[in-house]
Design a protein around this motif. Structure first.
Motif, short mmCIF file in Angstrom:
data_model
loop_
_atom_site.label_atom_id
_atom_site.label_comp_id
_atom_site.label_asym_id
_atom_site.label_seq_id
_atom_site.Cartn_x
_atom_site.Cartn_y
_atom_site.Cartn_z
N ASP A 72 0.83 -1.21 0.00
CA ASP A 72 0.00 0.00 0.00
C ASP A 72 0.87 1.25 0.00
O ASP A 72 0.68 2.16 -0.82
CB ASP A 72 -0.97 0.00 1.19
CG ASP A 72 -0.31 -0.41 2.49
OD1 ASP A 72 0.94 -0.42 2.56
OD2 ASP A 72 -1.03 -0.72 3.45
N VAL B 99 -4.91 -10.63 -4.16
CA VAL B 99 -6.20 -10.01 -3.85
C VAL B 99 -6.01 -8.56 -3.42
O VAL B 99 -6.71 -7.64 -3.89
CB VAL B 99 -6.93 -10.80 -2.75
CG1 VAL B 99 -8.20 -10.06 -2.32
CG2 VAL B 99 -7.28 -12.19 -3.25
N MET B 100 -5.03 -8.32 -2.51
CA MET B 100 -4.82 -6.98 -2.00
C MET B 100 -4.20 -6.05 -3.04
O MET B 100 -4.48 -4.85 -3.04
CB MET B 100 -3.93 -7.02 -0.75
CG MET B 100 -4.63 -7.59 0.48
SD MET B 100 -6.23 -6.81 0.84
CE MET B 100 -5.77 -5.08 0.89
N ILE C 154 -4.85 -5.97 -6.26
CA ILE C 154 -5.97 -5.48 -7.07
C ILE C 154 -6.76 -4.42 -6.30
O ILE C 154 -7.09 -3.35 -6.83
CB ILE C 154 -6.89 -6.65 -7.46
CG1 ILE C 154 -6.14 -7.64 -8.36
CG2 ILE C 154 -8.14 -6.14 -8.17
CD1 ILE C 154 -6.90 -8.93 -8.62
N SER C 155 -7.03 -4.70 -5.03
CA SER C 155 -7.81 -3.78 -4.20
C SER C 155 -7.08 -2.46 -4.00
O SER C 155 -7.69 -1.37 -4.11
CB SER C 155 -8.10 -4.43 -2.85
OG SER C 155 -8.96 -3.65 -2.08
N ILE C 156 -5.76 -2.50 -3.75
CA ILE C 156 -4.99 -1.28 -3.49
C ILE C 156 -4.83 -0.44 -4.74
O ILE C 156 -4.95 0.80 -4.69
CB ILE C 156 -3.62 -1.65 -2.90
CG1 ILE C 156 -3.79 -2.18 -1.47
CG2 ILE C 156 -2.67 -0.45 -2.89
CD1 ILE C 156 -2.54 -2.83 -0.90
N LEU D 154 -6.83 -0.18 -7.21
CA LEU D 154 -8.11 0.48 -7.48
C LEU D 154 -8.38 1.63 -6.51
O LEU D 154 -9.02 2.62 -6.87
CB LEU D 154 -9.25 -0.54 -7.39
CG LEU D 154 -9.28 -1.63 -8.48
CD1 LEU D 154 -10.38 -2.64 -8.20
CD2 LEU D 154 -9.46 -1.01 -9.86
N ALA D 155 -7.88 1.51 -5.26
CA ALA D 155 -8.23 2.49 -4.22
C ALA D 155 -7.18 3.56 -4.01
O ALA D 155 -7.49 4.61 -3.43
CB ALA D 155 -8.46 1.76 -2.90
N ALA E 140 -9.39 -0.22 0.90
CA ALA E 140 -8.86 -1.36 0.16
C ALA E 140 -8.66 -2.55 1.09
O ALA E 140 -8.96 -3.70 0.73
CB ALA E 140 -7.54 -0.98 -0.52
N TRP E 141 -8.15 -2.30 2.28
CA TRP E 141 -7.97 -3.37 3.26
C TRP E 141 -9.32 -3.91 3.74
O TRP E 141 -9.50 -5.12 3.89
CB TRP E 141 -7.16 -2.88 4.45
CG TRP E 141 -5.71 -2.81 4.17
CD1 TRP E 141 -4.96 -1.72 3.86
CD2 TRP E 141 -4.79 -3.92 4.14
NE1 TRP E 141 -3.64 -2.06 3.63
CE2 TRP E 141 -3.51 -3.41 3.81
CE3 TRP E 141 -4.94 -5.28 4.36
CZ2 TRP E 141 -2.39 -4.22 3.69
CZ3 TRP E 141 -3.82 -6.10 4.26
CH2 TRP E 141 -2.57 -5.57 3.93
N CYS F 201 -12.12 -4.00 2.16
CA CYS F 201 -12.83 -4.74 1.11
C CYS F 201 -12.08 -6.00 0.68
O CYS F 201 -12.68 -7.05 0.46
CB CYS F 201 -13.05 -3.83 -0.11
SG CYS F 201 -14.12 -2.41 0.21
N GLY F 202 -10.75 -5.87 0.55
CA GLY F 202 -9.97 -6.98 -0.01
C GLY F 202 -9.61 -8.06 0.99
O GLY F 202 -9.64 -9.25 0.67
#
Length: 485
Positions: free
Chosen positions: A232, A368-369, A371-373, A375-376, A387-388, A390-391
């Protein structure tokens, strides 16, 4: 006394000493840390966070290479320790040279001369840590956690006082760096005084190589896990300002404080304990479920309780300049019980040498994280925290299922552990947030009222849903194991 009861007694006695050292130390350190945060600026923490990215990454290349092998090996010879010492000197000296020479490259990447200076100064810590690895590992192997706790307390409190004084004298981010150097150095010196090295290193590595395969897998897992935890800040370092990174760094530091103080306590004792019964999988599984049950029971009220009053705590303790950290901290706190639970599987997996399984787990979580990070990240500190939130629950569900299958534990038995604490936690949140409507003003008295009301609500709800959990928790703390120093 049977072997089972003896191990249980030894573990509880070790936990007592580790907990005592951690609690007394952290009460002092937290007070001083909050004071330091009030004195320093977000930019100071942003610079330190960026420098820590590289220094911490290098440390992971070797951090798990030697100690696990020393602790987990059943028969440890003097010749092996001599060769291990020689290899430690070679490897850690190499890391010192790598960090010192690449400091400018990392500083240029982050466009900060301060990052370069920090990395060059802290490179010396590799040499200090090298000297203390074998004594520290031997103390852990022998479960001599009374000595470990005293050493850690003295080093950490001295470092905390030094950091506070330097921050007051306007040393800026150097207050944090110098405090860390003092903590590492003092810990090494005191450890050597308690467990001295009475032999010279050998630079032949014939007896070491077979044992380092296990340590090498631990090292690889640690590297991937570090990337997972710090991607992150690494991504945000190119997309966000230093101030925004500083805000997120403080949000993380605040949210992670309970985990960083409680989880190492459990893992420090759990790995040697599990290693002693590594050939008894049924006993290991029983201890895993008990540890998970207690961790969930404790972490939900701690982390969710903090989340419910963080809008009061940050202004009171850190000051108005950190108000932007409220929502990121609150979001991260809600997901922390899952992060705690996931990491608590690892000592048992490590004791059974299931490191490849652990590596696959952290790789799944990293994807997984990531992709989430990605995007966020454009949405600042709140976006990274989201991001944390959701992911990670998705990643946890996959990894917990994998662990249950490997350990022959029914997944539903793990899921059931969450039911009563989560239900009680939701009721606690409802009570606290309802109370805020009548005590919304930021004040110490209102904070104390909200904490008390939340605590009573959680315990009452838990008693209603599953009073056996409370009885079991009380029985654990009432036990007074015999001494095994």
């Amino acid at each position: 006394m049977t072997n089972s009861n003896q191990l249980k007694s030894q573990v509880l006695h070790s936990l007592k000493w580790v907990a005592l050292g951690k609690v007394l130390t952290q009460i002092i350190r937290w007070a001083m840390t909050f004071w330091v945060i009030r004195l320093l600026l977000p930019e100071d923490y942003g610079v330190v966070a960026m420098a820590d990215m590289f220094a911490g990454f290098l440390a992971l290349f070797i951090g798990g290479l030697f100690a696990p092998a020393i602790i987990q090996t059943k028969e440890l010879s003097q010749t092996m320790l001599k060769q291990m010492f020689g290899l430690i000197i070679v490897v850690y000296s190499t890391m010192f040279l790598v960090q010192y020479n690449l400091a400018s490259v990392v500083g240029n990447f982050y466009q900060s001369e301060h990052v370069t200076s920090i990395l060059k100064v802290t490179a010396c810590l590799f040499i200090v840590k090298a000297i203390a690895i074998i004594p520290t590992s031997l103390l852990a192997r022998n479960m001599a956690f009374k000595h470990v706790s005293i050493i850690s307390s003295v080093a950490n409190i001295t470092a905390a006082v030094t950091t506070l004084v330097l921050a007051y004298l306007q040393f800026g981010f150097w207050a944090i760096i110098i405090g860390e150097i003092i903590a590492v150095t003092l810990r090494a010196v005191l450890t050597l005084a308690v467990q001295p090295i009475t032999f010279l290193p050998e630079f032949k590595f014939t007896q070491v190589k077979p044992h380092l395969k296990f340590g090498g897998l631990i090292m690889l897992h640690s590297i991937v896990f570090y990337v997972f935890l710090h991607m992150d800040v690494a991504i945000a370092g190119r997309l966000m300002s230093v101030t925004e990174i500083g805000v997120f760094a403080i949000a993380l530091q605040f949210a992670l404080m309970p985990q960083k103080k409680i989880l190492p306590l459990l893992k420090e004792v759990a790995f040697p304990a599990f290693s002693k019964i590594q050939d008894q999988p049924q006993r290991i599984n029983a201890y895993i479920l008990k540890a998970q049950k207690m961790s969930i029971l404790l972490t939900i009220p701690i982390f969710w309780g903090l989340a419910s009053v963080i809008d009061q705590i940050i202004p009171i303790i850190l000051g108005d300049k950190w108000l932007e950290a409220i929502y990121p901290t609150m979001i991260i706190l809600f997901v922390m019980p899952l992060r705690f639970s996931e990491e608590l599987f690892n000592p048992a997996l490590k004791s059974q040498r299931k490191v490849k399984h652990m590596l696959h787990n952290v790789s799944i979580m990293s994807v997984v994280m990531l992709i989430s990070i990605v995007l966020a990240a454009p949405y600042g500190a709140v976006g990274l925290a989201a991001a944390w939130a959701c992911g990670f629950p998705i990643a946890y569900g996959v990894v917990a299922c994998r662990n249950a299958n490997l350990l022959n534990i029914k997944y539903r038995n793990i899921a059931k552990l969450f039911l009563a604490p989560v239900a009680a936690g939701i009721i606690m949140l409802i009570v606290v947030f309802t109370l805020k409507q009548y005590t919304g003003e930021i004040a110490v008295l209102n904070l104390l009222i909200q904490i008390a009301a939340g605590g009573v609500a959680f315990i009452s709800a838990l008693y209603l849903f599953d009073k056996k959990l409370i009885v079991e928790l009380i029985s654990i703390f009432k036990r007074s194991p015999k001494r095994h120093d």
